[in-house]
Write a protein that holds these residues in place. Sequence first.
Motif, PDB file in Angstrom:
ATOM      1  N   ARG A  93       0.857  -1.194   0.000  1.00  0.00           N
ATOM      2  CA  ARG A  93       0.000   0.000   0.000  1.00  0.00           C
ATOM      3  C   ARG A  93       0.888   1.237   0.000  1.00  0.00           C
ATOM      4  NH1 ARG A  93      -4.275   0.155   4.623  1.00  0.00           N
ATOM      5  NH2 ARG A  93      -5.357  -1.146   3.121  1.00  0.00           N
ATOM      6  N   VAL A  94       0.438   2.258  -0.751  1.00  0.00           N
ATOM      7  CA  VAL A  94       1.107   3.557  -0.767  1.00  0.00           C
ATOM      8  C   VAL A  94       0.051   4.614  -0.482  1.00  0.00           C
ATOM      9  CG1 VAL A  94       2.458   5.206  -2.114  1.00  0.00           C
ATOM     10  CG2 VAL A  94       2.783   2.759  -2.470  1.00  0.00           C
ATOM     11  N   GLU A  95       0.408   5.534   0.399  1.00  0.00           N
ATOM     12  CA  GLU A  95      -0.496   6.629   0.753  1.00  0.00           C
ATOM     13  C   GLU A  95       0.161   7.955   0.395  1.00  0.00           C
ATOM     14  OE1 GLU A  95      -2.622   4.364   4.488  1.00  0.00           O
ATOM     15  OE2 GLU A  95      -0.924   5.655   4.916  1.00  0.00           O
ATOM     16  N   ILE A  96      -0.669   8.945   0.154  1.00  0.00           N
ATOM     17  CA  ILE A  96      -0.197  10.285  -0.180  1.00  0.00           C
ATOM     18  C   ILE A  96      -1.304  11.255   0.213  1.00  0.00           C
ATOM     19  CG2 ILE A  96      -1.064  10.306  -2.558  1.00  0.00           C
ATOM     20  CD1 ILE A  96       1.711  11.565  -3.325  1.00  0.00           C
ATOM     21  N   ALA A  97      -0.955  12.504   0.460  1.00  0.00           N
ATOM     22  CA  ALA A  97      -1.966  13.495   0.842  1.00  0.00           C
ATOM     23  C   ALA A  97      -1.629  14.824   0.176  1.00  0.00           C
ATOM     24  CB  ALA A  97      -2.015  13.657   2.356  1.00  0.00           C
ATOM     25  N   THR A  98      -2.666  15.631  -0.039  1.00  0.00           N
ATOM     26  CA  THR A  98      -2.481  16.953  -0.629  1.00  0.00           C
ATOM     27  C   THR A  98      -3.644  17.848  -0.230  1.00  0.00           C
ATOM     28  OG1 THR A  98      -1.946  18.113  -2.697  1.00  0.00           O
ATOM     29  CG2 THR A  98      -3.676  16.443  -2.807  1.00  0.00           C
ATOM     30  N   ALA A  99      -3.466  19.123  -0.444  1.00  0.00           N
ATOM     31  CA  ALA A  99      -4.543  20.066  -0.145  1.00  0.00           C
ATOM     32  C   ALA A  99      -5.685  19.876  -1.131  1.00  0.00           C
ATOM     33  CB  ALA A  99      -4.018  21.501  -0.217  1.00  0.00           C
ATOM     34  N   ASP A 100      -6.893  20.110  -0.656  1.00  0.00           N
ATOM     35  CA  ASP A 100      -8.058  19.919  -1.518  1.00  0.00           C
ATOM     36  C   ASP A 100      -8.175  20.986  -2.601  1.00  0.00           C
ATOM     37  OD1 ASP A 100      -8.761  21.974   0.233  1.00  0.00           O
ATOM     38  OD2 ASP A 100     -10.858  21.354   0.328  1.00  0.00           O
ATOM     39  N   VAL A 101      -7.438  22.073  -2.508  1.00  0.00           N
ATOM     40  CA  VAL A 101      -7.536  23.153  -3.499  1.00  0.00           C
ATOM     41  C   VAL A 101      -6.534  22.988  -4.642  1.00  0.00           C
ATOM     42  CG1 VAL A 101      -8.441  24.804  -1.819  1.00  0.00           C
ATOM     43  CG2 VAL A 101      -5.976  24.711  -2.253  1.00  0.00           C
ATOM     44  N   ASP A 122      -9.954  21.145   8.101  1.00  0.00           N
ATOM     45  CA  ASP A 122      -9.201  22.223   8.750  1.00  0.00           C
ATOM     46  C   ASP A 122      -7.793  21.795   9.175  1.00  0.00           C
ATOM     47  OD1 ASP A 122     -11.105  24.268   8.457  1.00  0.00           O
ATOM     48  OD2 ASP A 122     -12.226  23.492  10.166  1.00  0.00           O
ATOM     49  N   TYR A 123      -7.207  20.877   8.442  1.00  0.00           N
ATOM     50  CA  TYR A 123      -5.860  20.390   8.748  1.00  0.00           C
ATOM     51  C   TYR A 123      -4.832  21.521   8.719  1.00  0.00           C
ATOM     52  CZ  TYR A 123      -1.486  17.798   8.282  1.00  0.00           C
ATOM     53  OH  TYR A 123      -0.212  17.318   8.454  1.00  0.00           O
ATOM     54  N   PHE A 124      -4.833  22.309   7.664  1.00  0.00           N
ATOM     55  CA  PHE A 124      -3.801  23.335   7.514  1.00  0.00           C
ATOM     56  C   PHE A 124      -3.910  24.447   8.559  1.00  0.00           C
ATOM     57  CE2 PHE A 124      -3.814  21.115   3.482  1.00  0.00           C
ATOM     58  CZ  PHE A 124      -2.465  20.858   3.321  1.00  0.00           C
ATOM     59  N   PRO A 125      -5.100  24.983   8.841  1.00  0.00           N
ATOM     60  CA  PRO A 125      -5.164  25.988   9.914  1.00  0.00           C
ATOM     61  C   PRO A 125      -4.771  25.441  11.285  1.00  0.00           C
ATOM     62  CG  PRO A 125      -7.142  26.098   8.557  1.00  0.00           C
ATOM     63  CD  PRO A 125      -6.377  24.878   8.122  1.00  0.00           C
ATOM     64  N   LYS A 126      -5.008  24.141  11.515  1.00  0.00           N
ATOM     65  CA  LYS A 126      -4.661  23.531  12.804  1.00  0.00           C
ATOM     66  C   LYS A 126      -3.160  23.335  12.967  1.00  0.00           C
ATOM     67  CE  LYS A 126      -8.415  20.422  12.894  1.00  0.00           C
ATOM     68  NZ  LYS A 126      -8.827  19.027  12.937  1.00  0.00           N
ATOM     69  N   TYR A 127      -2.487  22.921  11.896  1.00  0.00           N
ATOM     70  CA  TYR A 127      -1.106  22.471  12.024  1.00  0.00           C
ATOM     71  C   TYR A 127      -0.046  23.378  11.405  1.00  0.00           C
ATOM     72  CZ  TYR A 127      -3.322  18.232  13.631  1.00  0.00           C
ATOM     73  OH  TYR A 127      -4.090  17.331  14.332  1.00  0.00           O
ATOM     74  N   ILE A 133      -1.393  29.346   0.768  1.00  0.00           N
ATOM     75  CA  ILE A 133      -2.197  29.681  -0.404  1.00  0.00           C
ATOM     76  C   ILE A 133      -1.698  28.867  -1.584  1.00  0.00           C
ATOM     77  CG2 ILE A 133      -3.002  31.534  -1.920  1.00  0.00           C
ATOM     78  CD1 ILE A 133      -3.816  31.861   1.061  1.00  0.00           C
ATOM     79  N   GLU A 134      -2.603  28.151  -2.225  1.00  0.00           N
ATOM     80  CA  GLU A 134      -2.312  27.380  -3.433  1.00  0.00           C
ATOM     81  C   GLU A 134      -3.425  27.659  -4.430  1.00  0.00           C
ATOM     82  OE1 GLU A 134       0.335  25.602  -4.138  1.00  0.00           O
ATOM     83  OE2 GLU A 134       1.230  25.570  -2.145  1.00  0.00           O
ATOM     84  N   ALA A 135      -3.060  27.823  -5.679  1.00  0.00           N
ATOM     85  CA  ALA A 135      -4.042  28.064  -6.743  1.00  0.00           C
ATOM     86  C   ALA A 135      -4.959  29.236  -6.376  1.00  0.00           C
ATOM     87  CB  ALA A 135      -4.844  26.797  -7.032  1.00  0.00           C
ATOM     88  N   GLY A 136      -4.409  30.224  -5.646  1.00  0.00           N
ATOM     89  CA  GLY A 136      -5.175  31.415  -5.285  1.00  0.00           C
ATOM     90  C   GLY A 136      -6.158  31.223  -4.150  1.00  0.00           C
ATOM     91  N   GLN A 137      -6.124  30.064  -3.495  1.00  0.00           N
ATOM     92  CA  GLN A 137      -7.058  29.782  -2.406  1.00  0.00           C
ATOM     93  C   GLN A 137      -6.298  29.341  -1.161  1.00  0.00           C
ATOM     94  OE1 GLN A 137     -10.152  26.995  -3.398  1.00  0.00           O
ATOM     95  NE2 GLN A 137     -10.184  27.647  -5.523  1.00  0.00           N
ATOM     96  N   GLU A 138      -6.876  29.630  -0.015  1.00  0.00           N
ATOM     97  CA  GLU A 138      -6.268  29.166   1.230  1.00  0.00           C
ATOM     98  C   GLU A 138      -6.511  27.668   1.386  1.00  0.00           C
ATOM     99  OE1 GLU A 138      -6.445  29.702   6.088  1.00  0.00           O
ATOM    100  OE2 GLU A 138      -7.605  31.072   4.844  1.00  0.00           O
ATOM    101  N   CYS A 139      -5.457  26.952   1.692  1.00  0.00           N
ATOM    102  CA  CYS A 139      -5.570  25.511   1.955  1.00  0.00           C
ATOM    103  C   CYS A 139      -6.186  25.314   3.335  1.00  0.00           C
ATOM    104  CB  CYS A 139      -4.192  24.853   1.922  1.00  0.00           C
ATOM    105  SG  CYS A 139      -3.355  24.956   0.347  1.00  0.00           S
ATOM    106  N   ARG A 140      -7.237  24.536   3.397  1.00  0.00           N
ATOM    107  CA  ARG A 140      -7.868  24.233   4.668  1.00  0.00           C
ATOM    108  C   ARG A 140      -7.869  22.723   4.912  1.00  0.00           C
ATOM    109  NH1 ARG A 140      -9.500  28.344   7.180  1.00  0.00           N
ATOM    110  NH2 ARG A 140     -10.632  27.124   8.716  1.00  0.00           N
ATOM    111  N   ASP A 141      -8.435  21.974   3.972  1.00  0.00           N
ATOM    112  CA  ASP A 141      -8.607  20.539   4.158  1.00  0.00           C
ATOM    113  C   ASP A 141      -7.505  19.748   3.459  1.00  0.00           C
ATOM    114  OD1 ASP A 141     -10.959  21.272   5.417  1.00  0.00           O
ATOM    115  OD2 ASP A 141     -12.218  20.826   3.680  1.00  0.00           O
TER     116      ASP A 141
END
Length: 149
Positions: A93-101, A122-127, A133-141
């Motif tokens: 198994r391989v896992e990966i994560a990224t911002a939803d934006v 709310d991962y990014f505001p918490k940690y 900011i990515e793609a002009g939007q604040e990363c939250r999830d």
Amino acid sequence: MEIRILTTDTPPWELLLLGDESPDSVADYIDRGQCYAAVAEDRTVGVCMVIRTHPFTVEIVNLAVDPAFQRRGIGTELLFHALRKAREEGCRRVEIATADVEPGPLALYRSFGFEPVEIDRDYFPKYYPAPIIEAGQECRDLVRLRMEL
């Protein structure tokens, strides 16, 4: 342009910080994983950092390409390399994560067969101490994805 993928014990911080803007986060995993570096034109232009999280599972915790070299297949080559190495090492198994934006990374990961399995609200505001900011939007999830090998 010729691209070589090498294993390195000295990952370039400047590239790791492109993929993960938290120096504390990078410091947490930099010594616990394997770093693959993409070299082109005699310089490191991309990185892929992989850590073992369970006996048969690895997580790609950082995948970044120098902006001057993006959209040339370097991230794809790094991802192919990381998946091949995971298979060779007996991972299932391989896992990966990224911002939803970030539509680019999500599309790339989905094209490889990764499937979303969890959204960490709310991962990014918490940690992270400052907004990202990515793609002009604040990363939250944070979107977590998984692939069975």
